[in-house]
Design an enzyme around this catalytic site. Structure first.
Site, short mmCIF file in Angstrom:
data_model
loop_
_atom_site.label_atom_id
_atom_site.label_comp_id
_atom_site.label_asym_id
_atom_site.label_seq_id
_atom_site.Cartn_x
_atom_site.Cartn_y
_atom_site.Cartn_z
N GLY A 129 18.07 -54.33 -41.07
CA GLY A 129 18.19 -54.62 -39.64
C GLY A 129 17.57 -53.48 -38.86
O GLY A 129 17.57 -52.33 -39.32
N GLN A 165 15.70 -48.12 -31.87
CA GLN A 165 15.44 -47.29 -33.05
C GLN A 165 13.95 -46.99 -33.25
O GLN A 165 13.59 -46.17 -34.10
CB GLN A 165 15.98 -47.97 -34.31
CG GLN A 165 17.49 -48.03 -34.33
CD GLN A 165 17.98 -48.63 -35.63
OE1 GLN A 165 17.98 -49.85 -35.78
NE2 GLN A 165 18.37 -47.79 -36.57
N CYS A 212 22.59 -46.43 -41.65
CA CYS A 212 21.79 -46.72 -40.47
C CYS A 212 20.47 -45.97 -40.61
O CYS A 212 20.48 -44.79 -40.99
CB CYS A 212 22.53 -46.25 -39.22
SG CYS A 212 21.59 -46.49 -37.70
N LEU A 213 19.36 -46.65 -40.32
CA LEU A 213 18.05 -45.99 -40.47
C LEU A 213 17.92 -44.75 -39.58
O LEU A 213 17.15 -43.85 -39.89
CB LEU A 213 16.92 -46.98 -40.15
CG LEU A 213 16.76 -48.16 -41.12
CD1 LEU A 213 15.67 -49.10 -40.62
CD2 LEU A 213 16.44 -47.68 -42.53
N HIS A 241 26.43 -54.32 -36.06
CA HIS A 241 25.71 -53.04 -36.07
C HIS A 241 24.51 -53.09 -35.11
O HIS A 241 24.30 -52.17 -34.32
CB HIS A 241 25.25 -52.75 -37.51
CG HIS A 241 24.63 -51.40 -37.69
ND1 HIS A 241 25.25 -50.38 -38.38
CD2 HIS A 241 23.45 -50.89 -37.26
CE1 HIS A 241 24.46 -49.31 -38.36
NE2 HIS A 241 23.36 -49.60 -37.69
N GLU A 242 23.73 -54.18 -35.17
CA GLU A 242 22.53 -54.27 -34.33
C GLU A 242 22.87 -54.50 -32.86
O GLU A 242 22.21 -53.97 -31.97
CB GLU A 242 21.58 -55.37 -34.84
CG GLU A 242 21.08 -55.18 -36.27
CD GLU A 242 20.56 -53.78 -36.58
OE1 GLU A 242 19.98 -53.13 -35.68
OE2 GLU A 242 20.76 -53.32 -37.72
N HIS A 283 23.68 -51.34 -31.36
CA HIS A 283 22.48 -50.57 -31.03
C HIS A 283 21.92 -50.91 -29.65
O HIS A 283 21.56 -50.02 -28.89
CB HIS A 283 21.36 -50.81 -32.07
CG HIS A 283 21.39 -49.85 -33.22
ND1 HIS A 283 21.34 -48.49 -33.06
CD2 HIS A 283 21.42 -50.08 -34.55
CE1 HIS A 283 21.37 -47.91 -34.26
NE2 HIS A 283 21.42 -48.84 -35.19
ZN ZN Z 1 21.65 -48.64 -37.19
#
Ligand code: ZN
Length: 170
Positions: free
Chosen positions: A46, A51, A93-94, A135-136, A139
């Site tokens: 995701g 991000q 998380c990236l 999660h997204e 963000h």
């Molecule tokens: Zn994340």
């Protein structure tokens, strides 16, 4: 084009992103392609626009990381409209490389979002997909998973990040 992933510390990650109002533009189409490409390059499932440094309410999801194109999801202006149950599973998380921690999430959510043409749709997610949605959507609201951890875990991880920052590894 592949964008570099923005890491924790960059203010774009903690600002609520802006609503998307224009659809079916070449610019949006290109951005969505680039978001999938950037997510696959980073080996994520995701990715939200903040991000990659773009403060717009857009997220892309592919639980198969490119193995099955039919599972690609584009969420524009997404929001949770129903939620139930509780999950307590490990997430990453990236924007937080090397950090994985358990966070509390709803076991099932129903979301509504717009697709790339601006058409609204609703979708249910359970387990992994439910966590992914939450999660997204966090963000695009400027919320990060580190702030969903217990205070103890959050402080431990913030210390770890600060150490990495000092050592030039973040
Ligand atoms: Zn994340």
């Amino acid at each position: 084009m592949t964008y570099p992933i923005v890491r924790y510390g960059n203010p774009v990650l903690e600002r609520p992103a802006e609503t998307v109002k224009e659809f079916d533009t070449p610019e949006l189409k290109k951005l969505l392609e680039d978001m999938f490409e950037s997510m696959y390059a980073a080996k994520g499932v995701g990715l939200a626009a903040p991000q990659i440094g773009i403060g717009r309410r857009i997220a892309v999801i592919d639980p198969t990381n490119g193995q099955d194109e039919a599972q690609r999801l584009v969420l524009i202006n997404p929001e949770i409209i129903e939620k139930e149950g509780r999950l307590y599973e490990e997430e990453g998380c990236l924007s937080f490389p090397e950090i994985r921690e358990k966070v509390v999430r709803h076991a099932r959510v129903r979301i509504r979002a717009q697709d790339e043409h601006g058409k609204w749709f609703e979708m249910d997610g359970e387990d992994v997909l439910s966590r992914c949605f939450q999660h997204e959507i966090d963000h695009v609201d400027g919320m990060l998973f580190i702030f969903r951890m217990s205070a103890l875990k959050r402080d431990l991880n913030l210390r770890k990040i600060r150490k990495m920052q000092r050592e030039g590894k973040w």
